[in-house]
Each structure stands twice: as structure tokens, then as C-alpha cells.
Design a protein around this motif. Structure first.
Motif, PDB file in Angstrom:
ATOM      1  N   MET A   1       0.822  -1.192   0.000  1.00  0.00           N
ATOM      2  CA  MET A   1       0.000   0.000   0.000  1.00  0.00           C
ATOM      3  C   MET A   1       0.863   1.253   0.000  1.00  0.00           C
ATOM      4  SD  MET A   1      -3.240   1.038   2.093  1.00  0.00           S
ATOM      5  CE  MET A   1      -3.588   2.681   2.551  1.00  0.00           C
ATOM      6  N   LEU A   2       1.925   1.264   0.789  1.00  0.00           N
ATOM      7  CA  LEU A   2       2.806   2.426   0.856  1.00  0.00           C
ATOM      8  C   LEU A   2       3.505   2.658  -0.479  1.00  0.00           C
ATOM      9  CD1 LEU A   2       3.816   4.628   2.712  1.00  0.00           C
ATOM     10  CD2 LEU A   2       5.676   3.120   3.398  1.00  0.00           C
ATOM     11  N   SER A   3       3.770   1.572  -1.207  1.00  0.00           N
ATOM     12  CA  SER A   3       4.433   1.713  -2.506  1.00  0.00           C
ATOM     13  C   SER A   3       3.507   2.375  -3.534  1.00  0.00           C
ATOM     14  CB  SER A   3       4.893   0.346  -3.012  1.00  0.00           C
ATOM     15  OG  SER A   3       3.772  -0.492  -3.228  1.00  0.00           O
ATOM     16  N   GLN A   4       2.197   2.309  -3.332  1.00  0.00           N
ATOM     17  CA  GLN A   4       1.260   2.986  -4.220  1.00  0.00           C
ATOM     18  C   GLN A   4       1.003   4.421  -3.783  1.00  0.00           C
ATOM     19  OE1 GLN A   4      -2.171   0.516  -3.991  1.00  0.00           O
ATOM     20  NE2 GLN A   4      -1.394  -1.012  -5.429  1.00  0.00           N
ATOM     21  N   LEU A   5       1.124   4.676  -2.491  1.00  0.00           N
ATOM     22  CA  LEU A   5       0.813   5.988  -1.945  1.00  0.00           C
ATOM     23  C   LEU A   5       1.915   7.002  -2.229  1.00  0.00           C
ATOM     24  CD1 LEU A   5      -1.170   7.654  -0.244  1.00  0.00           C
ATOM     25  CD2 LEU A   5       0.098   6.914   1.776  1.00  0.00           C
ATOM     26  N   LEU A   6       3.156   6.599  -2.147  1.00  0.00           N
ATOM     27  CA  LEU A   6       4.262   7.535  -2.317  1.00  0.00           C
ATOM     28  C   LEU A   6       4.303   8.177  -3.707  1.00  0.00           C
ATOM     29  CD1 LEU A   6       7.112   5.861  -0.261  1.00  0.00           C
ATOM     30  CD2 LEU A   6       5.756   7.876   0.300  1.00  0.00           C
ATOM     31  N   PRO A   7       4.153   7.415  -4.791  1.00  0.00           N
ATOM     32  CA  PRO A   7       4.139   8.089  -6.106  1.00  0.00           C
ATOM     33  C   PRO A   7       2.958   9.067  -6.245  1.00  0.00           C
ATOM     34  CG  PRO A   7       4.473   5.749  -6.384  1.00  0.00           C
ATOM     35  CD  PRO A   7       4.147   5.961  -4.945  1.00  0.00           C
ATOM     36  N   MET A   8       1.805   8.722  -5.692  1.00  0.00           N
ATOM     37  CA  MET A   8       0.644   9.602  -5.762  1.00  0.00           C
ATOM     38  C   MET A   8       0.913  10.904  -5.004  1.00  0.00           C
ATOM     39  SD  MET A   8      -2.498   9.841  -6.929  1.00  0.00           S
ATOM     40  CE  MET A   8      -3.110   8.197  -7.133  1.00  0.00           C
ATOM     41  N   LEU A   9       1.515  10.799  -3.824  1.00  0.00           N
ATOM     42  CA  LEU A   9       1.857  11.992  -3.046  1.00  0.00           C
ATOM     43  C   LEU A   9       2.902  12.837  -3.772  1.00  0.00           C
ATOM     44  CD1 LEU A   9       1.933  10.609   0.606  1.00  0.00           C
ATOM     45  CD2 LEU A   9       0.250  12.128  -0.407  1.00  0.00           C
ATOM     46  N   ALA A  10       3.867  12.200  -4.389  1.00  0.00           N
ATOM     47  CA  ALA A  10       4.902  12.929  -5.121  1.00  0.00           C
ATOM     48  C   ALA A  10       4.307  13.685  -6.301  1.00  0.00           C
ATOM     49  CB  ALA A  10       5.983  11.965  -5.593  1.00  0.00           C
ATOM     50  N   ILE A  11       3.415  13.058  -7.026  1.00  0.00           N
ATOM     51  CA  ILE A  11       2.767  13.714  -8.169  1.00  0.00           C
ATOM     52  C   ILE A  11       1.918  14.889  -7.694  1.00  0.00           C
ATOM     53  CG2 ILE A  11       1.018  13.403  -9.966  1.00  0.00           C
ATOM     54  CD1 ILE A  11       2.115  10.525 -10.285  1.00  0.00           C
ATOM     55  N   THR A  12       1.147  14.683  -6.636  1.00  0.00           N
ATOM     56  CA  THR A  12       0.296  15.743  -6.101  1.00  0.00           C
ATOM     57  C   THR A  12       1.132  16.922  -5.633  1.00  0.00           C
ATOM     58  OG1 THR A  12      -1.316  14.087  -5.397  1.00  0.00           O
ATOM     59  CG2 THR A  12      -1.484  16.269  -4.405  1.00  0.00           C
ATOM     60  N   PHE A  13       2.197  16.660  -4.902  1.00  0.00           N
ATOM     61  CA  PHE A  13       3.083  17.717  -4.420  1.00  0.00           C
ATOM     62  C   PHE A  13       3.695  18.483  -5.590  1.00  0.00           C
ATOM     63  CE2 PHE A  13       7.213  19.180  -2.788  1.00  0.00           C
ATOM     64  CZ  PHE A  13       6.752  20.004  -1.772  1.00  0.00           C
ATOM     65  N   THR A  14       4.117  17.771  -6.632  1.00  0.00           N
ATOM     66  CA  THR A  14       4.709  18.402  -7.811  1.00  0.00           C
ATOM     67  C   THR A  14       3.702  19.312  -8.511  1.00  0.00           C
ATOM     68  OG1 THR A  14       6.151  16.484  -8.101  1.00  0.00           O
ATOM     69  CG2 THR A  14       5.884  17.957  -9.989  1.00  0.00           C
ATOM     70  N   VAL A  15       2.466  18.862  -8.629  1.00  0.00           N
ATOM     71  CA  VAL A  15       1.426  19.682  -9.272  1.00  0.00           C
ATOM     72  C   VAL A  15       1.199  20.960  -8.480  1.00  0.00           C
ATOM     73  CG1 VAL A  15      -1.037  19.770  -9.826  1.00  0.00           C
ATOM     74  CG2 VAL A  15       0.310  17.768 -10.463  1.00  0.00           C
TER      75      VAL A  15
END
Length: 81
Positions: A1-15
């Protein structure tokens, strides 16, 4: 689950970072401060002065009509507004 959450958080932060960077660039280019609208928080805080229509609803209506007319003309010419 954490492996799916980190890329999503990184993309959101970048946006979000890109959004603020582009807002800053727009501010530096136009040299104008951000403005609010004639409603919303300004009305709730009893700030009755409207920088767009000066509390004259007829003026706001005429501005809207003018914008719609300009959009129609641009559409007829095949341009986007």
C-alpha cells in the motif's frame, strides 16, 4: 500500500509546486495583485465595495453581456477566447 501511496503523493506535491510557480511567474509578468470577485467572502465580511461593478448590478450585467457578445464574435471567426 505504501508503494502505491508515495508516487501519488509525489505527483500531487509536484502539481501544487508547479501551480504556485506559474502563479508567481504570472504575477511577475503582469505586475498586478490578485483580485477577488464581487461575492463570496467579501459579502460575508460586509465589504460592500466591488472593484468590478461598484455595487451596480446593471453594470455587471452589461459587462457579462459584452463578454458573451465578444465570445460569440470570436466563435464566428473561428477563434477561441
Amino acid at each position: 500500500m505504501l508503494s502505491q501511496l508515495l508516487p501519488m503523493l509525489a505527483i500531487t506535491f509536484t502539481v501544487f509546486i508547479l501551480f504556485f510557480v506559474f502563479m508567481g511567474i504570472g504575477y511577475m509578468v503582469k505586475k498586478k495583485p490578485l483580485k477577488g470577485s464581487c461575492g463570496g467572502v467579501a459579502k460575508l465580511m460586509e465589504d460592500e465595495q466591488c472593484s468590478f461593478c461598484g455595487d451596480d448590478p446593471n453594470k455587471c450585467d452589461s459587462l457579462m453581456a459584452e463578454q458573451q457578445e465578444n465570445a460569440l464574435r470570436a466563435a464566428q471567426l473561428g477563434k477561441s477566447v
